[in-house]
Write a protein that holds these residues in place. Structure first.
Motif, PDB file in Angstrom:
ATOM      1  N   TYR A 102       5.414   2.106   1.127  1.00 34.12           N
ATOM      2  CA  TYR A 102       4.470   1.475   2.056  1.00 34.12           C
ATOM      3  C   TYR A 102       3.028   1.489   1.543  1.00 34.12           C
ATOM      4  CZ  TYR A 102       8.110   0.982   5.566  1.00 34.12           C
ATOM      5  OH  TYR A 102       9.248   0.603   6.242  1.00 34.12           O
ATOM      6  N   GLY A 103       2.844   1.843   0.278  1.00 34.19           N
ATOM      7  CA  GLY A 103       1.506   1.762  -0.315  1.00 34.19           C
ATOM      8  C   GLY A 103       0.611   2.937  -0.004  1.00 34.19           C
ATOM      9  N   ASN A 104       1.205   4.115   0.188  1.00 35.73           N
ATOM     10  CA  ASN A 104       0.453   5.340   0.484  1.00 35.73           C
ATOM     11  C   ASN A 104      -0.585   5.129   1.591  1.00 35.73           C
ATOM     12  OD1 ASN A 104       1.609   7.073  -1.698  1.00 35.73           O
ATOM     13  ND2 ASN A 104       0.706   5.480  -2.992  1.00 35.73           N
ATOM     14  N   PRO A 105      -0.130   4.716   2.763  1.00 37.14           N
ATOM     15  CA  PRO A 105      -1.074   4.351   3.840  1.00 37.14           C
ATOM     16  C   PRO A 105      -1.882   5.509   4.380  1.00 37.14           C
ATOM     17  CG  PRO A 105       1.184   4.406   4.672  1.00 37.14           C
ATOM     18  CD  PRO A 105       1.277   4.529   3.179  1.00 37.14           C
ATOM     19  N   SER A 106      -1.354   6.750   4.309  1.00 37.31           N
ATOM     20  CA  SER A 106      -2.118   7.874   4.859  1.00 37.31           C
ATOM     21  C   SER A 106      -3.422   8.088   4.108  1.00 37.31           C
ATOM     22  CB  SER A 106      -1.281   9.157   4.845  1.00 37.31           C
ATOM     23  OG  SER A 106      -0.952   9.538   3.516  1.00 37.31           O
ATOM     24  N   GLU A 137     -11.471   1.944  15.381  1.00 36.02           N
ATOM     25  CA  GLU A 137     -10.076   1.560  15.564  1.00 36.02           C
ATOM     26  C   GLU A 137      -9.205   2.750  15.170  1.00 36.02           C
ATOM     27  OE1 GLU A 137      -8.461  -1.104  16.808  1.00 36.02           O
ATOM     28  OE2 GLU A 137     -10.426  -1.779  17.496  1.00 36.02           O
ATOM     29  N   CYS A 138      -8.215   3.057  15.992  1.00 36.55           N
ATOM     30  CA  CYS A 138      -7.440   4.278  15.787  1.00 36.55           C
ATOM     31  C   CYS A 138      -5.945   4.050  15.995  1.00 36.55           C
ATOM     32  CB  CYS A 138      -7.887   5.373  16.765  1.00 36.55           C
ATOM     33  SG  CYS A 138      -9.618   5.819  16.647  1.00 36.55           S
ATOM     34  N   THR A 164       9.599   5.968   9.419  1.00 39.82           N
ATOM     35  CA  THR A 164       8.903   5.487  10.615  1.00 39.82           C
ATOM     36  C   THR A 164       7.422   5.816  10.558  1.00 39.82           C
ATOM     37  OG1 THR A 164      10.907   5.747  11.960  1.00 39.82           O
ATOM     38  CG2 THR A 164       8.816   5.631  13.132  1.00 39.82           C
ATOM     39  N   ILE A 165       7.100   7.049  10.149  1.00 38.60           N
ATOM     40  CA  ILE A 165       5.697   7.457  10.071  1.00 38.60           C
ATOM     41  C   ILE A 165       4.924   6.546   9.135  1.00 38.60           C
ATOM     42  CG2 ILE A 165       4.118   9.261   9.250  1.00 38.60           C
ATOM     43  CD1 ILE A 165       6.207  11.321  10.184  1.00 38.60           C
ATOM     44  N   ASN A 166       5.443   6.349   7.924  1.00 38.46           N
ATOM     45  CA  ASN A 166       4.711   5.552   6.936  1.00 38.46           C
ATOM     46  C   ASN A 166       4.658   4.078   7.301  1.00 38.46           C
ATOM     47  OD1 ASN A 166       3.785   7.132   4.354  1.00 38.46           O
ATOM     48  ND2 ASN A 166       5.706   8.079   5.028  1.00 38.46           N
ATOM     49  N   SER A 167       5.700   3.581   7.945  1.00 35.97           N
ATOM     50  CA  SER A 167       5.680   2.198   8.418  1.00 35.97           C
ATOM     51  C   SER A 167       4.558   2.007   9.442  1.00 35.97           C
ATOM     52  CB  SER A 167       7.028   1.837   9.043  1.00 35.97           C
ATOM     53  OG  SER A 167       6.990   0.558   9.633  1.00 35.97           O
ATOM     54  N   MET A 172      -1.161   0.528  10.829  1.00 38.22           N
ATOM     55  CA  MET A 172      -2.509   0.924  11.231  1.00 38.22           C
ATOM     56  C   MET A 172      -3.532   0.504  10.200  1.00 38.22           C
ATOM     57  SD  MET A 172      -1.775   4.766  12.681  1.00 38.22           S
ATOM     58  CE  MET A 172      -0.370   5.079  13.759  1.00 38.22           C
ATOM     59  N   ALA A 173      -3.225   0.780   8.923  1.00 36.92           N
ATOM     60  CA  ALA A 173      -4.158   0.424   7.850  1.00 36.92           C
ATOM     61  C   ALA A 173      -4.377  -1.084   7.810  1.00 36.92           C
ATOM     62  CB  ALA A 173      -3.636   0.934   6.511  1.00 36.92           C
ATOM     63  N   ASP A 174      -3.294  -1.850   7.950  1.00 38.38           N
ATOM     64  CA  ASP A 174      -3.402  -3.315   7.936  1.00 38.38           C
ATOM     65  C   ASP A 174      -4.187  -3.837   9.138  1.00 38.38           C
ATOM     66  OD1 ASP A 174      -1.927  -3.387   5.616  1.00 38.38           O
ATOM     67  OD2 ASP A 174      -0.031  -3.891   6.592  1.00 38.38           O
TER      68      ASP A 174
END
Length: 493
Positions: A102-106, A137-138, A164-167, A172-174
């Protein structure tokens, strides 16, 4: 994304086949395998994913990640036409793979996690609302619900699975989210559901009796909580409650910068209650006054944790205090419904001895002259040792006790109530009523309460269901209380 990029850093021992094959999806459920997917065979607690490798291949999986070398023969590997990746731990690898896929979103968000026995949901939910009110935005990952901005989805576990978490973090990042506030359970840590995540801050609330059906010992429960802080990076913050005897234990090996908070002693940030009523509390936080609609010493700790986190992350102190005064409690946390004859029904998620004692003490301190009724049950197929402990708390602090069902699951409600009864002496049993049907128990509690009584309905909180056997039934205590109060008004009771 090709296989080589997805498996980077996940503890690869060896590979067979092409690493440039494009992967369209990752799953640890063989039923979801399809052409182009990567199947991660995780050894679980009730089943072993290695047993379903053949099924995943039949469904078209392009790559298999596994840890048990004995689960696959060389002939199968050679003839399958898929890429094989053996790793040290497929459970740990799943978290890394999910993050990579998922592109390391965290790393694109300021991810804040909170762990502890009590207060997690309230703290992350109010942090989410506070930072939104401050203009950010959160996202939110909690027991009650998951939010991407304002879009809500149902939460299944306190800490979801890595995919699920990373998805959700990627969404959120997007969506332009800058912050995500996340509950981190001890089980989630032990099962490595947070592997691969980059936290900017970790918060410790408290540690009391819970989840011993899973962890077996308190020492193991503590160890799993502490692993979260052990894994924080050096540029993160470890925010801890030093009034809890394990507060400094949690951060003794962390690489993160330690920030402390306390309601009883010296710390980086402090708080004390100046005034309190059913309508809220006047607090002094770092010497500045702040009003909150939340009540109870445990909520003073929650508010202080929120304030400490906000200012640690760079929020303005004055704006934070103003923002705190505008927050309301998370659903099912000390929610008060006023009824006829000045009876107050208080709905709270308290399902541990410590949480129930905190709530009962708060209600007693606010209205010492009122009759205090405690209605509670205990979950089936869960930690049995806390049942008599919760009975002892209710016996010590309540004027009347009504023992009933919670989520009995596959245990007999009567057997659970017997375990609770065992924690009472003759005096406690004399002021107790045992009613298996929770709705009837609530009706009895409210209709027999004295004028001005406070009735605590403990254990269900925000939940809108009850699990009896394997059936999940609609059960919303706010609806039920409203119905009963309406009946009482109509009948002049």
């Amino acid at each position: 994304m090709d296989i080589g990029k997805i498996i980077d850093g996940c503890g690869v021992l060896k590979t067979e086949g092409s690493l440039v094959t494009e992967i369209s999806a990752v799953t640890d459920d063989s039923r979801k395998a399809a052409p182009g997917t990567m199947f991660v065979a995780v050894r679980g607690f009730s089943s072993d994913g290695h047993k379903y490798i053949a099924s995943a291949i039949e469904k078209g999986a392009a790559a298999i990640v596994y840890e048990d070398s004995g689960a696959v023969t060389p002939d199968v590997m050679r003839d399958s036409g898929v890429t094989w990746i053996q790793v040290e731990s497929s459970r740990h690898a799943l978290g890394i793979i999910a993050s990579n896929f998922y592109g390391n979103p965290s790393g694109k968000l300021t991810l804040v996690g909170i762990t502890g026995t009590n207060g997690k949901t309230t703290t992350v939910t109010l942090l989410y609302h506070l930072f939104r009110n401050l203009g950010y935005e959160c996202g939110l990952l909690s027991t009650i619900a998951n939010y991407v901005g304002t879009r809500c989805s149902e939460a299944v576990n306190t800490t979801s699975d890595p995919l699920t978490i990373n998805s959700l973090l990627a969404e959120m990042a997007d969506a332009g989210c800058e912050y995500c506030f996340m509950e981190v359970s001890s089980i989630g840590v032990e099962q490595e559901r947070i592997a691969g995540l980059t936290f900017k801050a970790g918060i410790f609330s408290n540690l009391t009796h819970d989840h011993l059906d899973y962890h077996k010992t308190f020492a193991e429960y503590l160890r799993c909580k502490k692993l979260f802080f052990d894994g924080l990076p050096s540029d993160a913050f470890a925010i801890t409650n030093t009034d809890d005897r394990n507060g400094l234990v949690m951060v003794q090996n962390t690489k993160a910068k330690v920030v402390t908070y306390s309601c009883r002693s010296m710390a980086d940030h402090t708080c004390r209650i100046m005034e309190e009523s059913f309508d809220g509390m006047q607090l002094s936080i770092d010497g500045k006054e702040c009003w909150t609609s939340l009540i109870g010493q445990h909520n003073a700790y929650n508010i202080l944790a929120i304030y400490t986190t906000a200012v640690t992350l760079g929020a303005d102190r004055e704006e934070t205090l103003v923002g705190l005064s505008r927050l309301s409690s998370a659903p099912g946390r000390l929610e008060t419904i006023r009824g006829p004859r000045d009876i107050s029904a208080v709905i709270d998620y308290a399902h541990t001895p410590d949480a129930m004692e905190n709530v009962l003490r708060t209600l007693r301190e606010i209205a010492p002259e009122r009759q205090l009724i405690c209605l509670f049950g205990c979950g089936g197929d869960r930690d049995k040792t806390k049942r008599p402990e919760m009975a002892a708390v209710a016996q010590k602090m309540a004027d009347r006790i009504i023992v009933t069902s919670d989520n009995s699951r596959t245990e007999r409600t009567e057997d659970i109530m017997d375990d609770i009864r065992a924690g009472m002496d003759a005096k406690g049993r004399a002021k107790s009523i045992f009613i298996a049907d929770r709705k009837e128990a609530i009706r009895t509690a409210l209709m027999t309460a004295q004028d001005g009584a406070t009735v605590l309905l403990a254990g269900k909180g925000h939940e809108t269901y009850q699990i009896i056997g394997k059936e999940k039934r609609h059960f919303d205590e706010k609806e039920i209380v409203g119905e009963i109060f309406s009946e009482m008004k109509e009948n002049g009771l």
